[in-house]
Design a protein around this motif. Structure first.
Motif, PDB file in Angstrom:
ATOM      1  N   UNK A 135       0.488  -1.601   0.133  1.00 43.40           N
ATOM      2  CA  UNK A 135      -0.249   0.293   0.421  1.00 43.40           C
ATOM      3  C   UNK A 135       1.248   1.597  -0.083  1.00 43.40           C
ATOM      4  N   UNK A 136       0.814   1.867  -0.423  1.00 41.04           N
ATOM      5  CA  UNK A 136       1.460   3.459  -1.203  1.00 41.04           C
ATOM      6  C   UNK A 136       0.270   4.786  -0.766  1.00 41.04           C
ATOM      7  N   UNK A 137       0.437   4.754   0.417  1.00 38.68           N
ATOM      8  CA  UNK A 137      -1.047   6.537   1.014  1.00 38.68           C
ATOM      9  C   UNK A 137      -0.275   7.836   0.547  1.00 38.68           C
ATOM     10  N   UNK A 138      -1.463   8.303   0.190  1.00 41.03           N
ATOM     11  CA  UNK A 138      -1.148   9.105  -0.255  1.00 41.03           C
ATOM     12  C   UNK A 138      -1.969  10.157  -0.270  1.00 41.03           C
ATOM     13  N   UNK A 139      -1.226  10.696   0.844  1.00 43.28           N
ATOM     14  CA  UNK A 139      -1.943  11.745   2.399  1.00 43.28           C
ATOM     15  C   UNK A 139      -2.672  13.061   1.237  1.00 43.28           C
ATOM     16  N   UNK A 140      -4.068  13.211   1.758  1.00 39.26           N
ATOM     17  CA  UNK A 140      -4.789  14.075   1.344  1.00 39.26           C
ATOM     18  C   UNK A 140      -5.685  15.324   2.172  1.00 39.26           C
ATOM     19  N   UNK A 141      -4.675  14.919   3.115  1.00 41.38           N
ATOM     20  CA  UNK A 141      -4.790  15.937   4.827  1.00 41.38           C
ATOM     21  C   UNK A 141      -4.810  17.394   4.367  1.00 41.38           C
ATOM     22  N   UNK A 142      -3.575  17.518   3.808  1.00 40.64           N
ATOM     23  CA  UNK A 142      -3.055  18.987   3.123  1.00 40.64           C
ATOM     24  C   UNK A 142      -4.091  19.903   1.390  1.00 40.64           C
ATOM     25  N   UNK A 143      -4.731  18.592   1.528  1.00 42.78           N
ATOM     26  CA  UNK A 143      -5.481  19.728   0.242  1.00 42.78           C
ATOM     27  C   UNK A 143      -6.590  19.262   0.438  1.00 42.78           C
ATOM     28  N   UNK A 144      -7.710  19.551   1.207  1.00 46.88           N
ATOM     29  CA  UNK A 144      -9.337  19.641   1.678  1.00 46.88           C
ATOM     30  C   UNK A 144      -9.610  17.525   1.647  1.00 46.88           C
ATOM     31  N   UNK A 145      -8.623  16.400   1.256  1.00 43.95           N
ATOM     32  CA  UNK A 145      -9.082  15.658   0.865  1.00 43.95           C
ATOM     33  C   UNK A 145      -9.841  15.335  -0.173  1.00 43.95           C
ATOM     34  N   UNK A 146      -8.615  15.923  -1.271  1.00 45.35           N
ATOM     35  CA  UNK A 146      -9.195  16.270  -2.872  1.00 45.35           C
ATOM     36  C   UNK A 146      -8.088  15.813  -2.911  1.00 45.35           C
ATOM     37  N   UNK A 147      -7.870  14.674  -4.466  1.00 43.53           N
ATOM     38  CA  UNK A 147      -6.605  14.207  -4.762  1.00 43.53           C
ATOM     39  C   UNK A 147      -5.547  15.445  -5.769  1.00 43.53           C
ATOM     40  N   UNK A 148      -4.337  15.953  -5.607  1.00 39.96           N
ATOM     41  CA  UNK A 148      -3.436  16.727  -6.549  1.00 39.96           C
ATOM     42  C   UNK A 148      -2.609  15.556  -7.761  1.00 39.96           C
ATOM     43  N   UNK A 149      -2.536  16.667  -9.081  1.00 41.43           N
ATOM     44  CA  UNK A 149      -1.676  16.161  -9.908  1.00 41.43           C
ATOM     45  C   UNK A 149      -0.738  15.284  -9.247  1.00 41.43           C
ATOM     46  N   UNK A 150       0.377  16.588  -8.089  1.00 42.55           N
ATOM     47  CA  UNK A 150       1.778  16.574  -7.482  1.00 42.55           C
ATOM     48  C   UNK A 150       1.529  15.673  -6.527  1.00 42.55           C
ATOM     49  N   UNK A 151       0.987  15.522  -5.894  1.00 38.56           N
ATOM     50  CA  UNK A 151       0.817  14.356  -4.902  1.00 38.56           C
ATOM     51  C   UNK A 151       0.721  12.791  -4.780  1.00 38.56           C
ATOM     52  N   UNK A 152       0.003  13.128  -6.114  1.00 36.74           N
ATOM     53  CA  UNK A 152      -0.481  11.524  -7.014  1.00 36.74           C
ATOM     54  C   UNK A 152       0.879  10.874  -7.476  1.00 36.74           C
ATOM     55  N   UNK A 153       1.282  12.222  -8.328  1.00 34.11           N
ATOM     56  CA  UNK A 153       2.903  11.170  -8.748  1.00 34.11           C
ATOM     57  C   UNK A 153       4.100  10.954  -8.165  1.00 34.11           C
ATOM     58  N   UNK A 154       3.945  12.279  -7.652  1.00 31.11           N
ATOM     59  CA  UNK A 154       4.880  11.546  -6.564  1.00 31.11           C
ATOM     60  C   UNK A 154       4.285  10.249  -5.659  1.00 31.11           C
ATOM     61  N   UNK A 155       3.915   9.595  -5.672  1.00 24.75           N
ATOM     62  CA  UNK A 155       3.292   8.151  -5.074  1.00 24.75           C
ATOM     63  C   UNK A 155       3.517   6.803  -6.254  1.00 24.75           C
ATOM     64  N   UNK A 156       3.831   7.366  -7.367  1.00 24.68           N
ATOM     65  CA  UNK A 156       3.597   6.436  -8.359  1.00 24.68           C
ATOM     66  C   UNK A 156       5.090   5.751  -8.827  1.00 24.68           C
ATOM     67  N   UNK A 157       5.467   4.738  -9.425  1.00 28.71           N
ATOM     68  CA  UNK A 157       6.608   3.970  -9.779  1.00 28.71           C
ATOM     69  C   UNK A 157       5.760   2.695 -10.729  1.00 28.71           C
ATOM     70  N   UNK A 158       7.234   2.585 -11.037  1.00 24.80           N
ATOM     71  CA  UNK A 158       7.101   1.227 -11.984  1.00 24.80           C
ATOM     72  C   UNK A 158       6.200  -0.250 -11.714  1.00 24.80           C
ATOM     73  N   UNK A 159       5.478  -0.065  -9.928  1.00 24.86           N
ATOM     74  CA  UNK A 159       5.044  -1.332  -9.846  1.00 24.86           C
ATOM     75  C   UNK A 159       4.008  -0.952  -9.143  1.00 24.86           C
ATOM     76  N   UNK A 160       3.270   0.169  -9.219  1.00 29.64           N
ATOM     77  CA  UNK A 160       2.044   0.876  -9.434  1.00 29.64           C
ATOM     78  C   UNK A 160       1.361  -0.438 -10.293  1.00 29.64           C
ATOM     79  N   UNK A 161       0.405  -0.292  -9.407  1.00 31.92           N
ATOM     80  CA  UNK A 161      -0.923  -1.562 -10.194  1.00 31.92           C
ATOM     81  C   UNK A 161      -2.294  -1.040 -10.653  1.00 31.92           C
ATOM     82  N   UNK A 162      -2.550  -0.461  -9.236  1.00 27.84           N
ATOM     83  CA  UNK A 162      -3.901  -0.026  -8.655  1.00 27.84           C
ATOM     84  C   UNK A 162      -3.964   1.632  -8.073  1.00 27.84           C
TER      85      UNK A 162
END
Length: 379
Positions: A135-162
């Motif tokens: 599990x790769x946690x994406x912390x949304x507390x800094x963005x009022x619980x929304x998903x930002x492109x930058x935060x999401x991109x930081x979670x991506x790797x070659x192993x990301x499946x879903x």
């Protein structure tokens, strides 16, 4: 010497929500604002279908993926919501929980990574880890619980499946906005990532524009799994019936996991599930909306900061100003005030608590009063 049990399961802890509920049950007179279970009874029109199905003798094995009648009804229902799926794309499941479990078993290999925006329902992480995934946690507390492109991109790797998304969200009641949905779509398109949409609260939205990922991004149908349930909008938690929708070949693989896990949902429940799709949950939504207003005002009076929930039936206030961590706060609230809430750490975000307001009005008001008295002793 006896060999060890499954290592993936051994690392999992039992449900923190159930642990809190057990503590509350052991405390005489405790008011539980912990479980996400509507206090309403299932509408009579739905219950009556079970009686008729039993009278017709519908007590034998049904098709693994659900009866043709129910799958057609679900497909038509989803199409009416802007998500075009065929009956063959539907699997009727033992609640959303089994739908999620079967989906992850079909998608995740050991070593795969799954992005989970937190706070999030605990089942996602447990299912992924049970499959040997990470599990790769994406912390949304800094963005009022929304998903930002930058935060999401930081979670991506070659192993990301879903990636898993839940809107309206459990535990925050937040509805993902258009930029959040589009950020997820860009990830899925660019990296071939699956999107698992936990949409079980989609009928419980209070106001404003609401878009479902699968409706906004039909071009990604080949990698989108939609999870839904009868539990929340029709007060059918104990019925244990839900569904998932995905296109071939993904749905065919999930069907294997479903078949080997549960075989099928009981036959006599399925006509009632089809009838539920015709029942308007608006009266329940109106009640939840009114309760939300009382909760938001009460939390503000207590000095607990909270994003206003726009869906589901949860509030997720910060308790940082009390000086207690979330575990201590919830355990003391049960012991000292007789009111139960869920620690935010159960959802991956310590320092908050989840308050469920899908309880009877008198219990909610008394629970809020007790909580206010408890907080007053801390601040």
């Amino acid at each position: 010497m006896l060999k060890a049990t499954n290592r993936n399961l051994a690392q999992l802890a039992p449900s923190g929500i159930r642990r809190i509920s057990a503590l509350a049950a052991a405390r005489q007179g405790c008011i539980s604002l912990a479980l996400g279970e509507p206090d309403f009874t299932t509408p009579d029109a739905i219950c009556d279908e079970v009686t008729r199905a039993l009278a017709r003798g519908e007590t034998h094995y049904p098709p693994n993926n659900g009866t043709a009648e129910l799958r057609r009804a679900i497909a038509a229902y989803m199409t009416g919501q802007g998500i075009e799926r065929a009956a063959e794309d539907i699997i009727v499941t033992v609640g959303a929980t089994e739908a999620l479990s079967s989906t992850f078993r079909a998608l995740i290999d050991p070593g795969d990574e799954v992005i989970v925006p937190v706070p999030a329902f605990t089942v996602y992480a447990s299912d992924v880890r049970a499959c040997g995934g990470t599990v790769v946690e994406l912390d949304t507390t800094r963005s009022a619980f929304q998903i930002t492109p930058d935060d999401l991109a930081a979670c991506v790797s070659a192993a990301t499946k879903a990636i898993v998304i839940c809107s309206p969200n459990n535990p925050t009641g937040c509805v993902l906005d258009t930029p959040s949905l589009d950020a997820v779509a860009q990830l899925a398109a660019a990296h071939g990532v699956y999107v698992v949409c936990d949409d079980v609260y989609n009928r419980l939205v209070y106001e404003g524009a609401y878009e479902r990922f699968a409706a906004r991004h039909p071009e990604l149908a080949d990698r989108t799994v939609v999870i839904d349930s009868f539990s929340k909008p029709w007060a059918m938690t104990g019925w244990r019936v839900g569904w998932l929708a995905a296109t071939p070949p993904v749905v065919d693989e999930i069907a294997k996991a479903h078949q080997f896990a549960v075989s099928s949902v009981p036959a006599f429940i399925m006509p009632a599930a089809a009838r539920a799709l015709e029942v308007d949950p608006a009266p329940m939504v109106a009640a939840f909306r009114a309760r939300r207003e009382r909760v938001v005002h009460a939390l503000a009076d207590m000095g607990l900061g909270c994003n206003v929930p726009t869906g589901a039936f949860y509030a997720f206030p910060s308790i940082a100003q009390t000086g207690l961590d979330d575990e201590a706060f919830c355990e003391r609230a049960i012991r000292e005030a007789g009111v139960a809430l869920v620690p935010g750490g159960c959802f991956g975000v310590p320092g908050h608590v989840r308050l469920s307001y899908c309880v009877a009005d008198d219990a909610l008001d008394e629970g809020l009063s007790r909580l206010a008295g408890f907080v007053d002793t801390l601040i």
